[in-house]
Design a protein around this motif. Structure first.
Motif, PDB file in Angstrom:
ATOM      1  N   SER A  73       0.867  -1.172   0.000  1.00  0.00           N
ATOM      2  CA  SER A  73       0.000   0.000   0.000  1.00  0.00           C
ATOM      3  C   SER A  73       0.911   1.232   0.000  1.00  0.00           C
ATOM      4  CB  SER A  73      -0.929  -0.008   1.216  1.00  0.00           C
ATOM      5  OG  SER A  73      -1.933   0.981   1.083  1.00  0.00           O
ATOM      6  N   THR A  74       0.364   2.383   0.302  1.00  0.00           N
ATOM      7  CA  THR A  74       1.158   3.606   0.402  1.00  0.00           C
ATOM      8  C   THR A  74       1.191   4.041   1.855  1.00  0.00           C
ATOM      9  OG1 THR A  74       0.552   4.283  -1.823  1.00  0.00           O
ATOM     10  CG2 THR A  74       1.389   6.005  -0.367  1.00  0.00           C
ATOM     11  N   PHE A  75       2.393   4.349   2.351  1.00  0.00           N
ATOM     12  CA  PHE A  75       2.572   4.708   3.753  1.00  0.00           C
ATOM     13  C   PHE A  75       3.136   6.104   3.912  1.00  0.00           C
ATOM     14  CE2 PHE A  75       1.929   0.310   4.298  1.00  0.00           C
ATOM     15  CZ  PHE A  75       1.460   0.161   5.588  1.00  0.00           C
ATOM     16  N   GLN A  76       2.652   6.783   4.938  1.00  0.00           N
ATOM     17  CA  GLN A  76       3.269   8.015   5.407  1.00  0.00           C
ATOM     18  C   GLN A  76       4.236   7.578   6.505  1.00  0.00           C
ATOM     19  OE1 GLN A  76       1.209  10.880   8.108  1.00  0.00           O
ATOM     20  NE2 GLN A  76       1.410  12.213   6.316  1.00  0.00           N
ATOM     21  N   ILE A  77       5.506   7.848   6.306  1.00  0.00           N
ATOM     22  CA  ILE A  77       6.541   7.435   7.249  1.00  0.00           C
ATOM     23  C   ILE A  77       7.150   8.681   7.881  1.00  0.00           C
ATOM     24  CG2 ILE A  77       8.775   6.278   7.494  1.00  0.00           C
ATOM     25  CD1 ILE A  77       7.998   4.579   5.044  1.00  0.00           C
ATOM     26  N   THR A  78       7.247   8.666   9.197  1.00  0.00           N
ATOM     27  CA  THR A  78       7.898   9.751   9.920  1.00  0.00           C
ATOM     28  C   THR A  78       9.065   9.146  10.690  1.00  0.00           C
ATOM     29  OG1 THR A  78       5.803  10.933  10.145  1.00  0.00           O
ATOM     30  CG2 THR A  78       7.604  11.585  11.616  1.00  0.00           C
ATOM     31  N   ASP A  79      10.270   9.645  10.401  1.00  0.00           N
ATOM     32  CA  ASP A  79      11.473   9.174  11.079  1.00  0.00           C
ATOM     33  C   ASP A  79      12.456  10.330  11.182  1.00  0.00           C
ATOM     34  OD1 ASP A  79      12.568   9.412   8.514  1.00  0.00           O
ATOM     35  OD2 ASP A  79      12.704   7.263   8.185  1.00  0.00           O
ATOM     36  N   SER A  80      13.714  10.034  11.435  1.00  0.00           N
ATOM     37  CA  SER A  80      14.721  11.092  11.607  1.00  0.00           C
ATOM     38  C   SER A  80      14.943  11.899  10.331  1.00  0.00           C
ATOM     39  CB  SER A  80      16.046  10.481  12.082  1.00  0.00           C
ATOM     40  OG  SER A  80      16.550   9.584  11.104  1.00  0.00           O
ATOM     41  N   LYS A  81      14.504  11.380   9.176  1.00  0.00           N
ATOM     42  CA  LYS A  81      14.646  12.083   7.894  1.00  0.00           C
ATOM     43  C   LYS A  81      13.461  12.994   7.597  1.00  0.00           C
ATOM     44  CE  LYS A  81      17.160   8.158   6.034  1.00  0.00           C
ATOM     45  NZ  LYS A  81      17.116   7.048   5.088  1.00  0.00           N
ATOM     46  N   GLY A  82      12.423  12.969   8.440  1.00  0.00           N
ATOM     47  CA  GLY A  82      11.234  13.772   8.212  1.00  0.00           C
ATOM     48  C   GLY A  82      10.028  12.896   7.901  1.00  0.00           C
ATOM     49  N   THR A  83       9.025  13.498   7.266  1.00  0.00           N
ATOM     50  CA  THR A  83       7.791  12.793   6.915  1.00  0.00           C
ATOM     51  C   THR A  83       7.645  12.765   5.411  1.00  0.00           C
ATOM     52  OG1 THR A  83       6.735  13.503   8.970  1.00  0.00           O
ATOM     53  CG2 THR A  83       5.272  12.771   7.203  1.00  0.00           C
ATOM     54  N   ARG A  84       7.311  11.579   4.894  1.00  0.00           N
ATOM     55  CA  ARG A  84       7.155  11.429   3.452  1.00  0.00           C
ATOM     56  C   ARG A  84       6.186  10.285   3.166  1.00  0.00           C
ATOM     57  NH1 ARG A  84      11.186   9.418   5.867  1.00  0.00           N
ATOM     58  NH2 ARG A  84      12.152   7.421   5.399  1.00  0.00           N
ATOM     59  N   ASN A  85       5.585  10.294   1.981  1.00  0.00           N
ATOM     60  CA  ASN A  85       4.729   9.197   1.533  1.00  0.00           C
ATOM     61  C   ASN A  85       5.554   8.274   0.652  1.00  0.00           C
ATOM     62  OD1 ASN A  85       2.614  10.311   2.896  1.00  0.00           O
ATOM     63  ND2 ASN A  85       1.451  10.888   1.107  1.00  0.00           N
ATOM     64  N   VAL A  86       5.419   6.964   0.913  1.00  0.00           N
ATOM     65  CA  VAL A  86       6.213   5.971   0.204  1.00  0.00           C
ATOM     66  C   VAL A  86       5.303   4.847  -0.276  1.00  0.00           C
ATOM     67  CG1 VAL A  86       8.092   4.299   0.438  1.00  0.00           C
ATOM     68  CG2 VAL A  86       8.219   6.484   1.652  1.00  0.00           C
ATOM     69  N   PRO A  87       5.244   4.601  -1.587  1.00  0.00           N
ATOM     70  CA  PRO A  87       4.511   3.424  -2.065  1.00  0.00           C
ATOM     71  C   PRO A  87       5.326   2.168  -1.761  1.00  0.00           C
ATOM     72  CG  PRO A  87       5.469   4.621  -3.908  1.00  0.00           C
ATOM     73  CD  PRO A  87       5.789   5.405  -2.673  1.00  0.00           C
ATOM     74  N   VAL A  88       4.689   1.187  -1.137  1.00  0.00           N
ATOM     75  CA  VAL A  88       5.358  -0.060  -0.788  1.00  0.00           C
ATOM     76  C   VAL A  88       4.712  -1.172  -1.612  1.00  0.00           C
ATOM     77  CG1 VAL A  88       5.969  -1.645   1.067  1.00  0.00           C
ATOM     78  CG2 VAL A  88       5.789   0.806   1.544  1.00  0.00           C
ATOM     79  N   THR A  89       5.494  -1.791  -2.460  1.00  0.00           N
ATOM     80  CA  THR A  89       5.001  -2.784  -3.409  1.00  0.00           C
ATOM     81  C   THR A  89       4.984  -4.184  -2.795  1.00  0.00           C
ATOM     82  OG1 THR A  89       6.003  -1.454  -5.150  1.00  0.00           O
ATOM     83  CG2 THR A  89       5.344  -3.679  -5.742  1.00  0.00           C
TER      84      THR A  89
END
Length: 120
Positions: A73-89
């Motif tokens: 699915s597509t995830f919003q990930i928040t970590d030490s690099k910031g927040t971003r949306n990532v499609p996960v196949t």
């Protein structure tokens, strides 16, 4: 000397190590678990984590681990690099050999399922 000891104590108390966060099994979303133990031995633990749309995983830490995407699915990930949306196949795998921490939210329209293999 007293000042140095005081500063060291202050630094140690103010540092928040990742271990104070829940691990993937302990972490949930809005009070509900998202991961279950499929297998656990002295050598490893295997988790299955399921994220319907709009369900995430509160901020947590991971020990070094291997992961595999059973359903993407597509995830919003928040970590030490910031927040971003990532499609996960579906079918993607990854590994991480360091301690890490993050929070995720399924912002896609399908349920995502992951296997997490953690060496002990």
């Amino acid at each position: 000397m007293k000042n140095i000891v005081f500063v060291l104590i202050l630094v140690l108390v103010s540092c928040k190590p990742a271990q104070t966060l829940p691990d993937p099994l302990e972490a949930g979303w809005e009070g509900k678990k998202v991961c279950e133990v499929l297998s656990e031995t002295k050598q490893q633990r295997i988790l299955k984590c399921t994220f319907p749309p709009n369900v995430g995983h509160q901020k947590h830490y991971h020990k070094p681990h291997f992961g595999y995407t059973l359903a993407g699915s597509t995830f919003q990930i928040t970590d030490s690099k910031g927040t971003r949306n990532v499609p996960v196949t579906t079918g993607v795998n990854w590994s991480n050999d360091q301690l890490s921490e993050h929070e995720v939210l399924n912002v896609g329209d399908s349920t995502a399922v992951f296997l997490i293999v953690e060496p002990k």
